[in-house]
Design a protein around this motif. Structure first.
Motif, short mmCIF file in Angstrom:
data_model
loop_
_atom_site.label_atom_id
_atom_site.label_comp_id
_atom_site.label_asym_id
_atom_site.label_seq_id
_atom_site.Cartn_x
_atom_site.Cartn_y
_atom_site.Cartn_z
N ALA A 21 3.43 -2.08 0.07
CA ALA A 21 4.50 -1.55 -0.77
C ALA A 21 5.07 -2.64 -1.67
O ALA A 21 5.41 -2.39 -2.84
CB ALA A 21 5.59 -0.95 0.10
N MET A 22 5.19 -3.86 -1.14
CA MET A 22 5.70 -4.98 -1.93
C MET A 22 4.87 -5.19 -3.19
O MET A 22 5.41 -5.50 -4.26
CB MET A 22 5.67 -6.26 -1.08
N HIS A 23 3.58 -5.01 -3.07
CA HIS A 23 2.70 -5.21 -4.22
C HIS A 23 3.11 -4.30 -5.37
O HIS A 23 3.17 -4.74 -6.54
CB HIS A 23 1.26 -4.92 -3.79
N VAL A 24 3.42 -3.06 -5.06
CA VAL A 24 3.82 -2.11 -6.10
C VAL A 24 5.19 -2.47 -6.66
O VAL A 24 5.45 -2.32 -7.86
CB VAL A 24 3.83 -0.67 -5.53
N GLN A 25 6.06 -2.99 -5.80
CA GLN A 25 7.44 -3.22 -6.19
C GLN A 25 7.70 -4.55 -6.89
O GLN A 25 8.62 -4.65 -7.70
CB GLN A 25 8.34 -3.09 -4.96
N VAL A 26 6.91 -5.58 -6.57
CA VAL A 26 7.22 -6.90 -7.14
C VAL A 26 6.11 -7.49 -7.99
O VAL A 26 6.37 -8.39 -8.80
CB VAL A 26 7.59 -7.92 -6.02
N ASP A 27 4.87 -7.03 -7.83
CA ASP A 27 3.77 -7.59 -8.62
C ASP A 27 3.56 -6.75 -9.88
O ASP A 27 3.62 -5.52 -9.82
CB ASP A 27 2.47 -7.61 -7.80
N PRO A 28 3.28 -7.40 -11.00
CA PRO A 28 3.07 -6.62 -12.23
C PRO A 28 1.74 -5.87 -12.18
O PRO A 28 0.82 -6.26 -11.47
CB PRO A 28 3.05 -7.70 -13.31
N PRO A 29 1.64 -4.77 -12.93
CA PRO A 29 0.36 -4.06 -13.00
C PRO A 29 -0.66 -4.90 -13.77
O PRO A 29 -0.27 -5.82 -14.49
CB PRO A 29 0.73 -2.77 -13.75
N PRO A 30 -1.95 -4.58 -13.62
CA PRO A 30 -2.49 -3.46 -12.85
C PRO A 30 -2.41 -3.72 -11.34
O PRO A 30 -2.65 -4.85 -10.89
CB PRO A 30 -3.94 -3.38 -13.32
N HIS A 31 -2.10 -2.71 -10.58
CA HIS A 31 -2.01 -2.84 -9.14
C HIS A 31 -3.38 -2.63 -8.50
O HIS A 31 -4.10 -1.70 -8.86
CB HIS A 31 -0.99 -1.86 -8.57
N VAL A 32 -3.71 -3.50 -7.57
CA VAL A 32 -4.99 -3.42 -6.87
C VAL A 32 -5.03 -2.16 -6.02
O VAL A 32 -6.06 -1.49 -5.90
CB VAL A 32 -5.20 -4.67 -6.00
N LEU A 33 -3.90 -1.81 -5.43
CA LEU A 33 -3.78 -0.63 -4.59
C LEU A 33 -2.34 -0.15 -4.70
O LEU A 33 -1.41 -0.96 -4.69
CB LEU A 33 -4.10 -0.98 -3.13
N GLU A 34 -2.15 1.13 -4.83
CA GLU A 34 -0.80 1.68 -4.90
C GLU A 34 -0.51 2.45 -3.62
O GLU A 34 -1.07 3.52 -3.40
CB GLU A 34 -0.66 2.58 -6.13
N ASP A 35 0.35 1.86 -2.79
CA ASP A 35 0.63 2.47 -1.49
C ASP A 35 2.06 2.19 -1.07
O ASP A 35 2.38 1.10 -0.58
CB ASP A 35 -0.33 1.95 -0.42
N GLU A 36 2.92 3.17 -1.27
CA GLU A 36 4.27 3.10 -0.75
C GLU A 36 4.50 4.13 0.37
O GLU A 36 5.61 4.27 0.87
CB GLU A 36 5.29 3.30 -1.87
N ILE A 37 3.45 4.83 0.74
CA ILE A 37 3.58 5.81 1.83
C ILE A 37 3.79 5.12 3.16
O ILE A 37 4.58 5.58 4.00
CB ILE A 37 2.35 6.74 1.86
N GLY A 38 3.12 3.98 3.36
CA GLY A 38 3.35 3.23 4.58
C GLY A 38 4.81 2.81 4.72
O GLY A 38 5.37 2.82 5.81
N LEU A 39 5.42 2.45 3.61
CA LEU A 39 6.85 2.10 3.59
C LEU A 39 7.68 3.30 4.02
O LEU A 39 8.63 3.17 4.80
CB LEU A 39 7.25 1.64 2.20
N ARG A 40 7.33 4.48 3.55
CA ARG A 40 8.04 5.69 3.94
C ARG A 40 7.87 5.97 5.43
O ARG A 40 8.81 6.42 6.09
CB ARG A 40 7.57 6.87 3.10
N LEU A 41 6.70 5.73 5.95
CA LEU A 41 6.47 5.92 7.38
C LEU A 41 7.36 4.99 8.20
O LEU A 41 8.00 5.41 9.17
CB LEU A 41 5.00 5.67 7.73
N VAL A 42 7.40 3.74 7.81
CA VAL A 42 8.16 2.73 8.56
C VAL A 42 9.65 2.95 8.42
O VAL A 42 10.41 2.78 9.39
CB VAL A 42 7.76 1.32 8.10
N ALA A 43 10.08 3.30 7.20
CA ALA A 43 11.51 3.49 6.91
C ALA A 43 12.33 2.31 7.43
O ALA A 43 13.22 2.47 8.27
CB ALA A 43 12.01 4.80 7.53
N PRO A 44 12.07 1.11 6.93
CA PRO A 44 12.79 -0.07 7.43
C PRO A 44 14.25 -0.06 7.00
O PRO A 44 14.65 0.69 6.10
CB PRO A 44 12.03 -1.24 6.78
N GLU A 45 15.03 -0.90 7.62
CA GLU A 45 16.44 -1.02 7.26
C GLU A 45 16.57 -1.61 5.85
O GLU A 45 15.68 -2.31 5.36
CB GLU A 45 17.16 -1.93 8.26
N ASP A 46 17.70 -1.29 5.22
CA ASP A 46 17.98 -1.89 3.91
C ASP A 46 17.89 -3.42 4.02
O ASP A 46 18.29 -4.01 5.03
CB ASP A 46 19.37 -1.49 3.43
#
Length: 286
Positions: A21-46
């Motif tokens: 998920a960090m890759h999508v949020q902090v690295d500029p495109p093009p993204h090698v892989l787009e995956d924020e679903i794992g982040l949704r599964l984990v639902a970490p604290e703020d």
């Protein structure tokens, strides 16, 4: 039969999901892989991005390595599916999200996720809570490796057809297994139907890693030991190829981190690149 007792995924699986998920949020495109679903599964604290192991710069090499192996295997699955392969087995699936991110491909396959019963029950619950559900073509196969459960038998019980070709992927698992256990798994894969493919990652001995990477790897090794899941097995590419060929996988090849870097990270100006001589890939066709 497993009691489906729910247990949270281990810290390594969570870290991998957050790095993706960090890759999508902090690295500029093009993204090698787009995956924020794992982040949704984990639902970490703020504030999870302020964790030391999420430092965008300090952990960029590891983030890139995770992305490279995931993208390589995803490309492999898509390519093999295009040639008629209809089964995909993920050993040690953890928080893999291929089935949720790529349903247009996954729905044409039978996807078998093999993992420990407790974390898999947790994942099943979270997929249901998030509205993804468990479609008929996704089979969650609980296997208690520590209790000596036979993953091959559990896979067959879940509907795996040994007479049809498959892609079998194992990432971030081999370092926790003994050499004998790895050899046994390779022999099982060698018995798959012609047209099958194995992709498995392995760790090189730490002294082979680039000097600036060794302290991070040593910390990771200490952390794994402290959590009760120590690193056991390291291989040079020659050793891994020899093990594969002794197991009956004659058409085995080594795919280096440098090859993945050239394939997926060439031309990037942000310095994001998997490290050399750390986690490598064994690819074998049957």
């Amino acid at each position: 039969m497993h009691d489906e007792q729910i247990a949270a995924p281990d810290s390594t699986a969570v870290r991998v999901a957050l790095w993706r998920a960090m890759h999508v949020q902090v690295d500029p495109p093009p993204h090698v892989l787009e995956d924020e679903i794992g982040l949704r599964l984990v639902a970490p604290e703020d504030g999870w991005r302020r964790r030391p192991d999420m430092d965008p710069d300090g952990t960029s090499h590891f983030r890139a390595s995770i992305l490279a192996r995931a993208r390589f295997i995803e490309d492999l699955v898509v390519e093999r599916a295009g040639h008629g392969v209809s089964q995909y087995v993920i050993l040690g699936a953890g928080l893999d999200t291929f089935a949720q991110r790529r349903p247009e491909v996954a729905a044409g396959l039978t996807v078998f996720e093999v993992d420990q019963p407790g974390p898999q029950a947790w994942k099943r619950q979270r997929l249901t809570e998030l509205g993804f559900g468990i479609p008929a073509w996704l089979r969650l196969v609980p296997v208690d490796f520590e209790a000596g459960d036979m993953w091959w038998q559990s896979l067959a019980a879940a509907g795996f057809d040994s007479g049809q070709p498959a892609v079998v992927a194992s990432t971030g698992v081999s370092m926790y297994l003994t050499r004998d256990a790895i050899a046994a798994a390779l022999r099982q894969v060698a018995a798959l139907a012609p047209g099958s493919t194995l992709a498995m990652t392995f760790l090189l001995p730490i002294e082979f890693a680039d000097p600036e990477l060794r302290p991070w790897l040593q910390r990771a090794e200490k952390g794994a030991l402290a959590s009760g899941t120590p690193f056991i097995s390291f291989f040079t590419p020659t050793e891994m190829l020899t093990l594969a060929r002794e197991a009956g996988l004659g058409a085995a090849a080594h795919v280096s981190a440098a090859t993945l870097a050239q394939r997926y990270f060439a031309g990037r100006t942000d310095g994001l690149r998997p490290p050399n001589n750390s986690e490598e890939l064994l690819v074998a066709t049957i």
